[in-house]
Design a protein around this motif. Structure first.
Motif, short mmCIF file in Angstrom:
data_model
loop_
_atom_site.label_atom_id
_atom_site.label_comp_id
_atom_site.label_asym_id
_atom_site.label_seq_id
_atom_site.Cartn_x
_atom_site.Cartn_y
_atom_site.Cartn_z
N ASP A 76 -4.93 -10.43 -11.02
CA ASP A 76 -4.58 -9.34 -11.93
C ASP A 76 -5.42 -7.97 -11.26
OD1 ASP A 76 -4.29 -7.63 -13.89
OD2 ASP A 76 -4.49 -9.16 -15.38
N TYR A 77 -4.51 -6.97 -11.19
CA TYR A 77 -5.19 -5.64 -10.53
C TYR A 77 -4.77 -4.53 -11.66
CZ TYR A 77 -5.11 -8.35 -6.15
OH TYR A 77 -5.64 -9.43 -5.44
N GLU A 79 -2.05 3.00 -6.08
CA GLU A 79 -2.40 2.97 -4.75
C GLU A 79 -3.58 1.99 -4.21
OE1 GLU A 79 -2.44 5.55 -6.72
OE2 GLU A 79 -0.92 6.80 -6.00
N LYS A 80 -4.44 1.74 -5.23
CA LYS A 80 -5.62 0.79 -4.96
C LYS A 80 -5.08 -0.44 -5.04
CE LYS A 80 -9.95 3.56 -6.11
NZ LYS A 80 -10.94 3.62 -7.05
N THR A 81 -4.06 -0.64 -6.04
CA THR A 81 -3.29 -2.03 -6.02
C THR A 81 -2.76 -2.44 -4.85
OG1 THR A 81 -3.02 -1.76 -8.42
CG2 THR A 81 -1.77 -3.29 -7.51
N ALA A 119 -4.45 -5.85 -3.20
CA ALA A 119 -3.24 -7.00 -3.44
C ALA A 119 -3.07 -7.44 -2.04
CB ALA A 119 -2.43 -6.72 -4.23
N SER A 120 -2.78 -6.53 -1.18
CA SER A 120 -2.43 -7.03 0.28
C SER A 120 -3.75 -7.46 0.97
CB SER A 120 -2.01 -5.71 1.01
OG SER A 120 -0.67 -5.07 0.53
N ALA A 121 -4.73 -7.16 0.76
CA ALA A 121 -6.01 -7.71 1.58
C ALA A 121 -6.23 -8.98 0.92
CB ALA A 121 -7.24 -6.73 1.24
N ASP A 122 -6.09 -9.22 -0.22
CA ASP A 122 -6.44 -10.64 -0.92
C ASP A 122 -5.24 -11.50 -0.75
OD1 ASP A 122 -8.84 -9.41 -2.14
OD2 ASP A 122 -7.75 -9.00 -3.90
N ILE A 131 2.06 -1.03 -13.01
CA ILE A 131 3.27 -0.83 -12.22
C ILE A 131 4.42 -1.56 -12.66
CG2 ILE A 131 4.15 -1.20 -9.63
CD1 ILE A 131 1.49 -1.43 -8.81
N GLU A 132 5.47 -0.65 -12.59
CA GLU A 132 6.82 -1.21 -13.12
C GLU A 132 7.17 -2.53 -12.42
OE1 GLU A 132 9.81 0.19 -10.57
OE2 GLU A 132 10.23 -0.78 -12.40
#
Length: 552
Positions: free
Chosen positions: A396-397, A403-405, A409-412, A432-433
């Motif tokens: 959950d972000y 931008e941080k999401t 999320a990509s790193a995790d 984010i929609e």
């Protein structure tokens, strides 16, 4: 500490001007000018913007001696304006330029694939053992004197291997493989050690995140076997622009940073170079914050290889697990019942839950400051207990910026996917929609090479070798071809990055001179030196001729 806790890999320290690189120092951020190095005014202005954005080091291309000498002027002008960012000369094919640059700047990057060996021509050459050994001695003959000049001038050296620019000599023994990339670097490192030269940084890059991560891990292992601990520069080459470029970079770089590997990074985007720094800063800050996270106990499951992990063996439940492609919860219809559990539960309890309800899928969540560690430890415990239940990770972000999401999320998820641990992902981000959230999740799966759902674009960030408007070209190519599912299209600024760096692309659009472009099918040029204003229509014509085109 367990194997899952964050801890920087121990390295020696390399000095680049006033900046120290290594595990005893912060992870350094880098970018690269895309100005003509001979345009001193423009290069100084851009270097100042890069420094103001927070970069620790800046790089410029030096195709020849002229550009190398211009870098000396750029450095002097920067110092006059109170800017002390170290400069790196980027060298390909021209050792003379490297020797000249060593007296002008704080660091010189050389590519083992073309520093001594002739430029790669994709020929299938064979070498006898004697011929191969003779070629190795040539490295010492050229690289040794270069190191002595660098020592005299307190100039650091970056040995930068790129996936698509291995020499034909390396290709003859290893092919275009991670093993070949590692050996290409080690040949030069052995020369450096014989000369007792230690101000070395190494990079091994690829646009394919699986190749990049695997090769860096293999290099670390190879160095350890020969008692070397030089610092590493991380990057995903030709990552592209926009969200795709950020996702691909965070998947590759973030996976390695989470393992404590990496001492300086560059996020290569086909955008203005100063745009790279905030992305790199967020990625580094996010991963290194785990240093103070509570420890996560656990160990790798028997048979797990952390260098080249295989996909975890799970049973298929509906369309999840087994040989099914990873699913995206919220986008795909998941035809399987889910059990929800937290990765913070005792591992024995997780195993008990998984075994108590056969025929279901485990939706595993984590709110730990190091979620990758907690979820990884839980899945390894399941695997060690011979529990083949499919696992979908839920992270959950909500509450942070879009931008941080994207970066977090990509790193995790990227690390969990590249390590073969997941059968699906559930990305929660209330800010984010849903369509954008699904696009991000699918982009992460594609960047991790787990599921292809759209055209993949590979584009270099541009530099002083680029002789056409790269950013507008990337945009135009994307707009014209983004509806073609499953293709990989590369847009490269010059012959240094293409065709070598786009070696696994289906089609390539490569700068060939001022205002000219060459069109490639794979590694083969189909049309050379055509005007850039008609190159896109020629690319589309080639796609149609090959039966790869569909109307939008």
């Amino acid at each position: 500490m367990s194997v899952f806790d964050y801890k920087r890999r121990h390295t020696s320290t390399t000095h680049v001007g006033q900046v120290a690189i290594g595990s005893g120092h912060p992870i350094r951020l880098q970018s690269m000018n895309n100005t003509l190095t001979t345009d001193v005014d423009a290069s100084v202005s851009q270097a100042l913007r890069i420094a103001d954005a927070g970069a620790d080091i800046d790089r410029l291309t030096a195709q020849g001696v002229r550009e190398a000498l211009c870098m000396g002027q750029i450095r002097s002008r920067l110092r006059e304006q109170g800017c002390h960012i170290p400069l790196v000369a980027d060298i390909h094919f021209n050792p003379k330029a490297a020797f000249a640059a060593a007296e002008q700047v704080e660091k010189v990057r050389i590519n083992p694939g073309n520093f001594v060996d002739p430029g790669r021509v994709f020929a299938k050459l064979e070498y006898t053992d004697e011929e191969y050994a003779r070629e190795i001695r040539k490295i010492d003959d050229t690289f040794g004197p270069f190191l002595e000049l660098c020592r005299k001038n307190n100039t650091a050296v970056r040995i930068g291997v790129n996936h698509g620019s291995l020499s034909d000599r390396i290709m003859s023994r290893y092919g275009d493989t991670p093993a070949g990339m590692v050996e290409s670097a080690m040949e030069f490192l052995r020369v450096a050690r014989r000369h007792n030269f230690t101000d070395i940084v190494i990079s091994i890059k690829a646009s394919n995140t699986v190749v990049m991560v695997t090769t860096v891990r293999m290099l670390v292992k190879a160095m350890e076997a020969e008692n070397m601990n030089f610092p590493l520069h991380l990057g995903v080459t030709e990552a592209g622009d926009g969200e795709d470029g950020r996702v691909r970079s965070a998947v590759g770089i973030g996976t390695l940073l989470a393992e404590g590997i990496g001492d300086t990074i560059r996020v290569s985007l086909s955008e203005e170079p100063e745009c790279e720094i905030p992305v790199a800063r967020e990625l580094v800050d996010y991963i290194t914050s785990r240093e103070s996270a509570p420890s996560v106990s656990g160990s790798f499951a028997p048979g797990y290889d952390p260098v080249t992990p295989r996909k975890r063996d799970t049973e298929a439940v509906g369309n999840v697990g087994g040989t099914n492609l990873p699913v995206v919860v919220g986008y795909d219809t998941v035809s399987a019942p889910l059990i929800e559990a937290s990765a913070s539960l005792p591992h024995s309890r997780l195993v008990e839950i998984a075994r108590s309800e056969p025929g279901k899928v485990l939706l595993l969540s984590s709110s730990h400051p190091n979620p990758v560690a907690e979820i990884s430890a839980a899945i390894h415990a399941l695997t060690a207990a011979n529990c083949r239940i499919p696992v979908i990770a839920r992270l959950d972000y909500s509450g942070i910026s879009p931008e941080k999401t994207v970066i977090r999320a990509s790193a995790d998820f990227g690390a969990l996917l590249l390590n073969g641990l997941l059968d699906g992902i559930c990305l929660v981000a209330s800010q984010i929609e849903s369509s954008a959230r699904n696009r991000l999740a699918l982009g992460i799966l594609q960047a991790a090479r787990c599921r292809i759902s759209r055209t993949e674009f590979v584009s270099c960030p541009g530099c002083g070798r680029t002789l056409f408007d790269l950013q507008s070209t990337v945009k135009s190519v994307k707009e014209a071809t983004s509806h073609l599912k499953g293709l990989k299209i590369a847009v490269m600024g010059c012959i240094v990055n293409g065709p070598g760096e786009m070696a696994d692309a289906d089609y390539g659009y490569v700068g060939a001179g001022v205002g000219n472009v060459s069109i490639y099918r794979g590694k083969t040029p189909v049309e050379k030196n055509i005007p850039s204003d008609i190159a896109l229509e020629r690319l589309i014509a080639l796609l149609k001729a090959d039966g790869r085109w569909v109307e939008p």
